[in-house]
Design an enzyme around this catalytic site. Structure first.
Site, PDB file in Angstrom:
ATOM      1  N   ARG A  75      35.263  51.523  43.353  1.00 32.53           N
ATOM      2  CA  ARG A  75      33.953  50.869  43.277  1.00 32.53           C
ATOM      3  C   ARG A  75      32.981  51.591  44.197  1.00 32.53           C
ATOM      4  O   ARG A  75      33.370  52.111  45.239  1.00 32.53           O
ATOM      5  CB  ARG A  75      34.053  49.399  43.699  1.00 32.53           C
ATOM      6  CG  ARG A  75      34.664  48.506  42.638  1.00 32.53           C
ATOM      7  CD  ARG A  75      34.676  47.059  43.070  1.00 32.53           C
ATOM      8  NE  ARG A  75      35.572  46.824  44.178  1.00 32.53           N
ATOM      9  CZ  ARG A  75      35.237  46.763  45.442  1.00 32.53           C
ATOM     10  NH1 ARG A  75      33.958  46.874  45.796  1.00 32.53           N
ATOM     11  NH2 ARG A  75      36.128  46.567  46.397  1.00 32.53           N
ATOM     12  N   TYR A 203      35.104  54.059  36.152  1.00 35.24           N
ATOM     13  CA  TYR A 203      36.134  53.386  36.955  1.00 35.24           C
ATOM     14  C   TYR A 203      36.122  51.860  36.717  1.00 35.24           C
ATOM     15  O   TYR A 203      35.063  51.220  36.728  1.00 35.24           O
ATOM     16  CB  TYR A 203      35.940  53.682  38.460  1.00 35.24           C
ATOM     17  CG  TYR A 203      36.835  52.785  39.285  1.00 35.24           C
ATOM     18  CD1 TYR A 203      38.207  53.016  39.317  1.00 35.24           C
ATOM     19  CD2 TYR A 203      36.340  51.656  39.926  1.00 35.24           C
ATOM     20  CE1 TYR A 203      39.052  52.151  39.987  1.00 35.24           C
ATOM     21  CE2 TYR A 203      37.181  50.788  40.602  1.00 35.24           C
ATOM     22  CZ  TYR A 203      38.538  51.044  40.632  1.00 35.24           C
ATOM     23  OH  TYR A 203      39.377  50.172  41.281  1.00 35.24           O
ATOM     24  N   LYS A 212      34.398  42.188  38.246  1.00 36.00           N
ATOM     25  CA  LYS A 212      33.594  42.018  39.452  1.00 36.00           C
ATOM     26  C   LYS A 212      32.146  41.641  39.108  1.00 36.00           C
ATOM     27  O   LYS A 212      31.518  40.841  39.795  1.00 36.00           O
ATOM     28  CB  LYS A 212      33.610  43.299  40.286  1.00 36.00           C
ATOM     29  CG  LYS A 212      35.002  43.743  40.673  1.00 36.00           C
ATOM     30  CD  LYS A 212      35.719  42.682  41.454  1.00 36.00           C
ATOM     31  CE  LYS A 212      37.088  43.157  41.903  1.00 36.00           C
ATOM     32  NZ  LYS A 212      37.831  42.102  42.595  1.00 36.00           N
ATOM     33  N   HIS A 232      36.602  35.453  45.153  1.00 36.23           N
ATOM     34  CA  HIS A 232      37.518  36.597  45.090  1.00 36.23           C
ATOM     35  C   HIS A 232      38.881  36.120  45.600  1.00 36.23           C
ATOM     36  O   HIS A 232      39.295  36.468  46.706  1.00 36.23           O
ATOM     37  CB  HIS A 232      36.941  37.714  45.978  1.00 36.23           C
ATOM     38  CG  HIS A 232      37.616  39.042  45.818  1.00 36.23           C
ATOM     39  ND1 HIS A 232      37.589  40.008  46.800  1.00 36.23           N
ATOM     40  CD2 HIS A 232      38.321  39.578  44.797  1.00 36.23           C
ATOM     41  CE1 HIS A 232      38.242  41.075  46.386  1.00 36.23           C
ATOM     42  NE2 HIS A 232      38.701  40.843  45.182  1.00 36.23           N
ATOM     43  N   SER A 254      39.771  43.569  48.948  1.00 35.39           N
ATOM     44  CA  SER A 254      40.423  44.411  47.959  1.00 35.39           C
ATOM     45  C   SER A 254      41.555  45.220  48.582  1.00 35.39           C
ATOM     46  O   SER A 254      41.430  45.692  49.716  1.00 35.39           O
ATOM     47  CB  SER A 254      39.398  45.387  47.376  1.00 35.39           C
ATOM     48  OG  SER A 254      38.275  44.672  46.927  1.00 35.39           O
ATOM     49  N   ALA A 255      42.635  45.371  47.813  1.00 32.76           N
ATOM     50  CA  ALA A 255      43.792  46.185  48.221  1.00 32.76           C
ATOM     51  C   ALA A 255      44.443  45.682  49.514  1.00 32.76           C
ATOM     52  O   ALA A 255      44.882  46.462  50.349  1.00 32.76           O
ATOM     53  CB  ALA A 255      43.403  47.663  48.335  1.00 32.76           C
ATOM     54  N   CYS A 256      44.504  44.353  49.698  1.00 30.66           N
ATOM     55  CA  CYS A 256      45.193  43.764  50.848  1.00 30.66           C
ATOM     56  C   CYS A 256      46.386  42.913  50.400  1.00 30.66           C
ATOM     57  O   CYS A 256      46.835  42.023  51.128  1.00 30.66           O
ATOM     58  CB  CYS A 256      44.247  42.915  51.679  1.00 30.66           C
ATOM     59  SG  CYS A 256      43.090  43.901  52.638  1.00 30.66           S
ATOM     60  N   GLY A 257      46.868  43.137  49.182  1.00 23.54           N
ATOM     61  CA  GLY A 257      48.109  42.493  48.755  1.00 23.54           C
ATOM     62  C   GLY A 257      47.939  41.167  48.033  1.00 23.54           C
ATOM     63  O   GLY A 257      48.875  40.373  47.994  1.00 23.54           O
ATOM     64  N   THR A 259      47.759  40.728  44.793  1.00 21.73           N
ATOM     65  CA  THR A 259      48.650  40.716  43.625  1.00 21.73           C
ATOM     66  C   THR A 259      50.096  40.440  44.077  1.00 21.73           C
ATOM     67  O   THR A 259      50.800  39.629  43.461  1.00 21.73           O
ATOM     68  CB  THR A 259      48.533  42.048  42.863  1.00 21.73           C
ATOM     69  OG1 THR A 259      47.152  42.246  42.534  1.00 21.73           O
ATOM     70  CG2 THR A 259      49.349  42.039  41.588  1.00 21.73           C
ATOM     71  N   ASN A 260      50.520  41.090  45.170  1.00 25.83           N
ATOM     72  CA  ASN A 260      51.886  40.853  45.663  1.00 25.83           C
ATOM     73  C   ASN A 260      52.081  39.390  46.066  1.00 25.83           C
ATOM     74  O   ASN A 260      53.101  38.781  45.758  1.00 25.83           O
ATOM     75  CB  ASN A 260      52.186  41.736  46.886  1.00 25.83           C
ATOM     76  CG  ASN A 260      52.243  43.209  46.523  1.00 25.83           C
ATOM     77  OD1 ASN A 260      52.320  43.568  45.354  1.00 25.83           O
ATOM     78  ND2 ASN A 260      52.197  44.063  47.526  1.00 25.83           N
ATOM     79  N   ASP A 281      43.219  37.669  41.308  1.00 25.56           N
ATOM     80  CA  ASP A 281      42.004  38.302  41.858  1.00 25.56           C
ATOM     81  C   ASP A 281      40.796  37.375  41.918  1.00 25.56           C
ATOM     82  O   ASP A 281      40.000  37.480  42.834  1.00 25.56           O
ATOM     83  CB  ASP A 281      41.664  39.541  41.017  1.00 25.56           C
ATOM     84  CG  ASP A 281      40.664  40.472  41.710  1.00 25.56           C
ATOM     85  OD1 ASP A 281      40.762  40.643  42.939  1.00 25.56           O
ATOM     86  OD2 ASP A 281      39.786  41.022  41.018  1.00 25.56           O
ATOM     87  N   ASN A 371      43.956  54.445  45.265  1.00 25.73           N
ATOM     88  CA  ASN A 371      43.397  53.327  44.488  1.00 25.73           C
ATOM     89  C   ASN A 371      43.780  53.451  43.004  1.00 25.73           C
ATOM     90  O   ASN A 371      43.077  52.971  42.132  1.00 25.73           O
ATOM     91  CB  ASN A 371      41.872  53.292  44.638  1.00 25.73           C
ATOM     92  CG  ASN A 371      41.269  51.993  44.100  1.00 25.73           C
ATOM     93  OD1 ASN A 371      41.859  50.919  44.235  1.00 25.73           O
ATOM     94  ND2 ASN A 371      40.106  52.083  43.462  1.00 25.73           N
ATOM     95  N   ARG A 373      45.667  52.526  39.563  1.00 24.94           N
ATOM     96  CA  ARG A 373      45.775  51.141  39.073  1.00 24.94           C
ATOM     97  C   ARG A 373      46.690  50.994  37.865  1.00 24.94           C
ATOM     98  O   ARG A 373      46.860  51.935  37.094  1.00 24.94           O
ATOM     99  CB  ARG A 373      44.366  50.660  38.648  1.00 24.94           C
ATOM    100  CG  ARG A 373      43.342  50.641  39.777  1.00 24.94           C
ATOM    101  CD  ARG A 373      43.520  49.438  40.647  1.00 24.94           C
ATOM    102  NE  ARG A 373      42.612  49.409  41.781  1.00 24.94           N
ATOM    103  CZ  ARG A 373      42.120  48.276  42.288  1.00 24.94           C
ATOM    104  NH1 ARG A 373      42.420  47.114  41.762  1.00 24.94           N
ATOM    105  NH2 ARG A 373      41.333  48.309  43.347  1.00 24.94           N
ATOM    106  N   ASP A 499      58.857  37.308  52.806  1.00 22.97           N
ATOM    107  CA  ASP A 499      58.865  36.405  53.965  1.00 22.97           C
ATOM    108  C   ASP A 499      57.535  35.657  54.129  1.00 22.97           C
ATOM    109  O   ASP A 499      57.462  34.676  54.879  1.00 22.97           O
ATOM    110  CB  ASP A 499      59.230  37.171  55.242  1.00 22.97           C
ATOM    111  CG  ASP A 499      60.731  37.446  55.301  1.00 22.97           C
ATOM    112  OD1 ASP A 499      61.503  36.482  55.108  1.00 22.97           O
ATOM    113  OD2 ASP A 499      61.114  38.606  55.492  1.00 22.97           O
TER     114      ASP A 499
HETATM  115  C1  OXD Z   1      38.911  45.066  43.861  1.00 21.77           C
HETATM  116  C2  OXD Z   1      39.707  44.894  42.622  1.00 21.77           C
HETATM  117  O1  OXD Z   1      38.408  46.159  44.133  1.00 21.77           O
HETATM  118  O2  OXD Z   1      40.218  43.786  42.403  1.00 21.77           O
HETATM  119  O3  OXD Z   1      38.781  44.076  44.594  1.00 21.77           O
HETATM  120  O4  OXD Z   1      39.796  45.847  41.821  1.00 21.77           O
HETATM  121 MN    MN Z   2      39.599  42.289  43.803  1.00 24.76          MN
END
Ligand code: OXD
Ligand code: MN
Length: 588
Positions: A75, A203, A212, A232, A254-257, A259-260, A281, A371, A373, A499
């Protein structure tokens, strides 16, 4: 110009498409229907033109590979604009441009931009069919990659037309690839007109306009007008062995986990517990008639960060991306296999990296872009919550705000009340990641993980959050978490991944009135006995204490750093939040 085989009787849609066809002058117009046959056809076309590479279908059934332009991999916040009538409406945390000026500039760029190309008309629905919160968008694009991704990420085709009927209130989204020159890259939002124009990028976050652009930037603007929240946030449900389900929404940058966390598999010790994914998300949330806060996931797929995904960090994701997935900017082997840093097993002896250059394990460069995907339909997720299709959404018991912080922020604490929780979320700081261009690793204030996504003045956004309290009778409890705190030697203090279930369990026990806590200046924190550490290898109560340390010196610094945002938003900052800060200073 011939409008092609138009598949709607909605006159507002037809006349807007006509107008945009006139502007962009495509050779042909393809009205997407979202069908399987159309997917086959467009996929074959994308493979033929080199936009997609077919992966080894034995190993990766239904999976394809895409490489983006190397200058176009994340982004671009510096090219993202909120074009409200006044600069003040957009606020100082957004780039602003006068709407008329931006329309002229972008229409000039779009004029004739699709000559020799096909314009795809994508009708899409954000949210489950029949939901009062669901919204319709029409995206016009000259990128076949966008069509194939939107097909995964949204409910595309008939459900959108059915939801819209003959009304005019759909989001108008225009996307033109142009020549991918970063100087002609603009992601512009016109909240008053429910319109988005994105040019010069291919992208995902810039061009899958439902995500977004509509679900967060335009969505947050509409949410304030209509009395709901566009956030978000992931949404997950925790089911106990007795069958009690508790739903939680969590905001992380973004990208801080996210999805996990949304797909977490509890550790062995939690036999009989299950985590269900509603979304990974975005959450749209509105108070229900019963006074609880209900959330839907407006999306239908996941656009997740690939590096670091493996059977330990996210076994459900590893399962779901094995089929029907588009991989963007990972490594590619000669026999149609993919590879990325952090994947299970050894790296290939040789392959092509995300740029298409030869790569070996000895290479200094990363094989997959940080990044890179996957785009995967949510139905592939073995932990997908059945409630994801419920038009009423799921009742939210807890809201979690998370940051990526090597210091200062403890593993978990609970805010004293709603307004204190809004303050905690508003002041959240986090280290920047590869999901946006520039500044990696620097700590910046990212209020509610919405800094890049709030479609109006951030001070008014906080005020909207504070006001929501009045519409709720069962108020979600608010928590802060930090999985990323490090010790003096730079090692993570908390093992994270599965955990994190232990933290989640304390959170839902707090919501259900079952867990104890101790009062601290920051909020309520679990005492040693409140937190389940059983079955953890190599982790002691002392280590938990270290992860939970509240250092007055670090917090003095933190409060000074909050000044940046406080000054920035001075004119619009709600007094309630200034007061919360005074209280924190007094408690410290
Ligand atoms: C972000 C995404 O950038 O979800 O937050 O792709
Ligand atoms: Mn996001």
């Amino acid at each position: 110009m011939n409008l092609g085989n138009c598949n709607t009787s909605n006159e507002a849609v037809k006349s807007w498409v006509q107008e945009m066809v006139h502007l962009c002058q495509p050779d042909q117009v393809h009205w997407c229907d979202g069908s399987e046959a159309e997917k086959q056809l467009l996929t074959a076309e994308a493979v033929k033109s080199g936009v997609l590479v077919e992966l080894n279908q034995q190993k990766w059934p239904g999976c394809y590979y895409h490489r983006s332009n190397p200058n176009d991999v994340a982004r671009v916040e510096q090219c993202t604009f909120i074009c409200t009538p006044t600069k003040d409406d957009a606020g100082l945390t957004n780039n602003w441009c006068d709407p008329d000026e931006m329309y002229v500039k972008l229409h000039d760029l779009a004029r004739g931009a699709m000559k020799g190309r096909t314009m795809y008309v994508i009708p899409y629905l954000m949210g489950p069919p029949g939901s009062k919160l669901a919204k319709v968008g029409i995206e016009l694009t000259d990128s076949i990659y966008v069509v194939l991704n939107m097909r995964i990420m949204t409910r595309m085709g008939l459900p959108a037309y059915e939801h819209l009927g003959l009304r005019r209130d759909f989001n108008r989204g225009l996307h033109c690839l142009l020549d991918l020159n970063p100087d002609r890259r603009f992601i512009a939002h016109f909240p008053k007109d429910n319109t988005i124009i994105s040019v010069g990028s291919g992208y995902g976050g810039n061009v899958l306009l439902g995500k977004k652009c509509l679900a967060l930037r335009i969505g947050s603007y509409l949410a304030r007008q209509e009395g709901w929240l566009a956030e978000h946030m992931l949404i997950l449900g925790v089911e106990s062995p007795e069958g009690e389900k508790t739903f939680v929404a969590a905001a992380f940058p973004s990208a801080c986990g996210k999805t996990n966390f949304a797909m977490m598999v509890p550790p062995k010790h939690f036999a009989g517990w299950k985590v269900w994914t509603v979304g990974d998300d975005i959450a749209w949330m509105k108070p229900g008639a019963d006074g609880r806060l209900y959330a839907i996931n407006p999306e239908a797929g996941y656009f997740g960060v690939v590096p670091g995904t493996n059977t330990k960090s996210n076994p459900n994701a590893m399962h779901m991306i094995r089929r029907d997935t588009i991989f963007t900017n990972v490594g590619l082997t000669a026999d149609g296999d993919v590879w990325w840093e952090g994947m299970d097993g050894p790296p290939p002896g040789e392959c092509l990296d995300w740029r298409g250059e030869k790569w070996t394990p000895a290479s200094k460069e990363k094989c997959a872009h940080p990044n890179s995907r996957f785009t995967t339909p949510m139905q592939n997720n073995p932990a997908m919550a059945p409630e994801v299709e419920d038009p009423n959404g799921v009742p939210i018991s807890a809201i979690i705000f998370g940051g990526r912080r090597a210091t200062t922020l403890p593993l978990v604490f609970q805010a004293f009340n709603w307004i204190h929780g809004v303050y905690v979320g508003a002041m959240m700081g986090s280290e920047m990641t590869a999901a946006a261009v520039g500044g990696r690793g620097q700590v910046r204030r990212d209020p509610m993980a919405m800094l890049p996504f709030c479609g109006y003045n951030m001070g008014d956004y906080f005020r909207h959050w504070i006001r929501m309290r009045k519409h709720l009778r069962h108020i979600p409890r608010i928590f802060a978490v930090n999985w990323f705190r490090k010790d003096k030697d730079g090692n993570f203090l908390w093992p994270g991944f599965s955990d994190n279930m232990r933290v989640l369990k304390w959170i839902i026990d707090r919501c259900n009135g079952r867990a104890g806590a101790e009062e601290t200046p920051l909020g309520w924190v679990p005492r040693a006995g409140d937190f389940d550490l059983a079955g953890m290898e190599n982790f002691s109560a002392e280590q938990l204490d270290e992860a939970q340390t509240i250092s007055v010196d670090e917090w003095k610094k933190e409060i000074l750093e909050e000044n940046e945002l406080m000054f920035h938003l001075h004119d619009s900052m709600p007094k309630e939040l200034i007061f919360q800060r005074e209280l924190l200073v007094a408690r410290l």
